[in-house]
Design a protein around this motif. Sequence first.
Motif, PDB file in Angstrom:
ATOM      1  N   UNK A  14       0.809  -1.058   0.178  1.00  0.00           N
ATOM      2  CA  UNK A  14      -0.090  -0.003  -0.039  1.00  0.00           C
ATOM      3  C   UNK A  14       0.960   1.209   0.146  1.00  0.00           C
ATOM      4  N   UNK A  15       0.586   2.177  -0.783  1.00  0.00           N
ATOM      5  CA  UNK A  15       1.166   3.376  -0.706  1.00  0.00           C
ATOM      6  C   UNK A  15       0.287   4.411  -0.229  1.00  0.00           C
ATOM      7  N   UNK A  16       1.052   5.328   0.830  1.00  0.00           N
ATOM      8  CA  UNK A  16       0.265   6.276   1.500  1.00  0.00           C
ATOM      9  C   UNK A  16       0.878   7.518   0.901  1.00  0.00           C
ATOM     10  N   UNK A  17       0.290   8.269   0.265  1.00  0.00           N
ATOM     11  CA  UNK A  17       0.889   9.605  -0.157  1.00  0.00           C
ATOM     12  C   UNK A  17       1.217  10.459   0.853  1.00  0.00           C
ATOM     13  N   UNK A  18       2.239  11.281   0.839  1.00  0.00           N
ATOM     14  CA  UNK A  18       2.918  12.289   1.627  1.00  0.00           C
ATOM     15  C   UNK A  18       1.682  13.328   1.766  1.00  0.00           C
ATOM     16  N   UNK A  19       1.161  13.828   1.040  1.00  0.00           N
ATOM     17  CA  UNK A  19      -0.012  14.844   0.872  1.00  0.00           C
ATOM     18  C   UNK A  19      -1.188  14.288   0.238  1.00  0.00           C
ATOM     19  N   UNK A  20      -2.316  14.831   0.400  1.00  0.00           N
ATOM     20  CA  UNK A  20      -3.604  14.560  -0.377  1.00  0.00           C
ATOM     21  C   UNK A  20      -3.384  14.467  -1.813  1.00  0.00           C
ATOM     22  N   UNK A  21      -3.949  13.918  -2.410  1.00  0.00           N
ATOM     23  CA  UNK A  21      -3.847  13.615  -4.165  1.00  0.00           C
ATOM     24  C   UNK A  21      -4.547  15.041  -4.613  1.00  0.00           C
ATOM     25  N   UNK A  22      -4.206  15.392  -5.931  1.00  0.00           N
ATOM     26  CA  UNK A  22      -4.817  16.495  -6.497  1.00  0.00           C
ATOM     27  C   UNK A  22      -6.170  16.350  -6.824  1.00  0.00           C
ATOM     28  N   UNK A  23      -6.940  17.246  -6.637  1.00  0.00           N
ATOM     29  CA  UNK A  23      -8.517  17.213  -7.257  1.00  0.00           C
ATOM     30  C   UNK A  23      -8.372  17.074  -8.710  1.00  0.00           C
ATOM     31  N   UNK A  24      -9.460  16.685  -9.326  1.00  0.00           N
ATOM     32  CA  UNK A  24      -9.861  16.905 -10.624  1.00  0.00           C
ATOM     33  C   UNK A  24      -8.645  16.133 -11.691  1.00  0.00           C
ATOM     34  N   UNK A  25      -8.023  15.274 -11.099  1.00  0.00           N
ATOM     35  CA  UNK A  25      -7.061  14.414 -11.867  1.00  0.00           C
ATOM     36  C   UNK A  25      -7.386  13.138 -11.873  1.00  0.00           C
ATOM     37  N   UNK A  26      -6.855  12.385 -13.010  1.00  0.00           N
ATOM     38  CA  UNK A  26      -6.790  10.911 -13.392  1.00  0.00           C
ATOM     39  C   UNK A  26      -5.560  10.504 -13.233  1.00  0.00           C
ATOM     40  N   UNK A  27      -5.333   9.637 -12.347  1.00  0.00           N
ATOM     41  CA  UNK A  27      -4.121   8.827 -11.942  1.00  0.00           C
ATOM     42  C   UNK A  27      -4.284   7.343 -12.664  1.00  0.00           C
ATOM     43  N   UNK A  28      -2.884   7.113 -13.062  1.00  0.00           N
ATOM     44  CA  UNK A  28      -2.748   5.694 -13.773  1.00  0.00           C
ATOM     45  C   UNK A  28      -1.489   4.984 -12.739  1.00  0.00           C
ATOM     46  N   UNK A  29      -1.831   3.744 -12.303  1.00  0.00           N
ATOM     47  CA  UNK A  29      -0.892   3.014 -11.416  1.00  0.00           C
ATOM     48  C   UNK A  29      -0.572   1.831 -12.339  1.00  0.00           C
ATOM     49  N   UNK A  30       0.995   1.651 -12.566  1.00  0.00           N
ATOM     50  CA  UNK A  30       1.523   0.596 -13.116  1.00  0.00           C
ATOM     51  C   UNK A  30       2.323  -0.470 -12.211  1.00  0.00           C
ATOM     52  N   UNK A  31       2.005  -1.732 -12.377  1.00  0.00           N
ATOM     53  CA  UNK A  31       2.724  -2.589 -11.764  1.00  0.00           C
ATOM     54  C   UNK A  31       3.414  -3.675 -12.809  1.00  0.00           C
TER      55      UNK A  31
END
Length: 199
Positions: free
Chosen positions: A96-113
């Motif tokens: 699990x990844x816990x961000x240092x600060x909250x994620x940006x609003x209005x943003x699409x994120x892509x996660x790659x394994x």
Amino acid sequence: LQTQTYTLTVKKDARDIFGRKLGNHFTSEFIVVEPPKVVIMAPTVETDPESKITVMFDRPMVALSNLDEAEKHFPPITVSPKVEGKFRWIGTSAVQLTPDSRLNHSTRYAVTVPKGIESADGGRTIEEYTFEFETPRIAIAGVGEPRYPADVLWVRFNQEVDLDSVKGRVRLYLRDGPEVPVEFTYGTKKEYEEKDGKR
């Protein structure tokens, strides 16, 4: 090799150190387990900016007896746009990844394994996994409609907004009449919570 079925045969004339034969032909089949897979990826829908990013595999990826050392080594999971944060193991199968600060609003994120991640049993992933999610887009969360001349008309958004951008896009009109000039300023939570839009 992973996912392969093997047949082991020993001929009946195999001998021991005293020269005695095995006597019977021996055959045994075994299957090397399938490569590890990602079975859970979260989030995958619109999510709160405070969310954590979780990837779970179908088997232990680290040894339970070696979790302390495993906390120094994590799969090379990437997030785009980049998210700074800290990884940690949830048990032996999920990271699990816990961000240092909250994620940006209005943003699409892509996660790659990526493929090639080794499991505790020595297998390696042979597929690359990618999933996407987005954070809430800007929306109006409430409007304080004034009832008296001294009242304040406020508009509350679901996230921080650029005041200059709002100024250029909000208009107030008299019914069937001309535009009414207004002044814009950032409000406070206290103002929003008071009744009837009063300060």
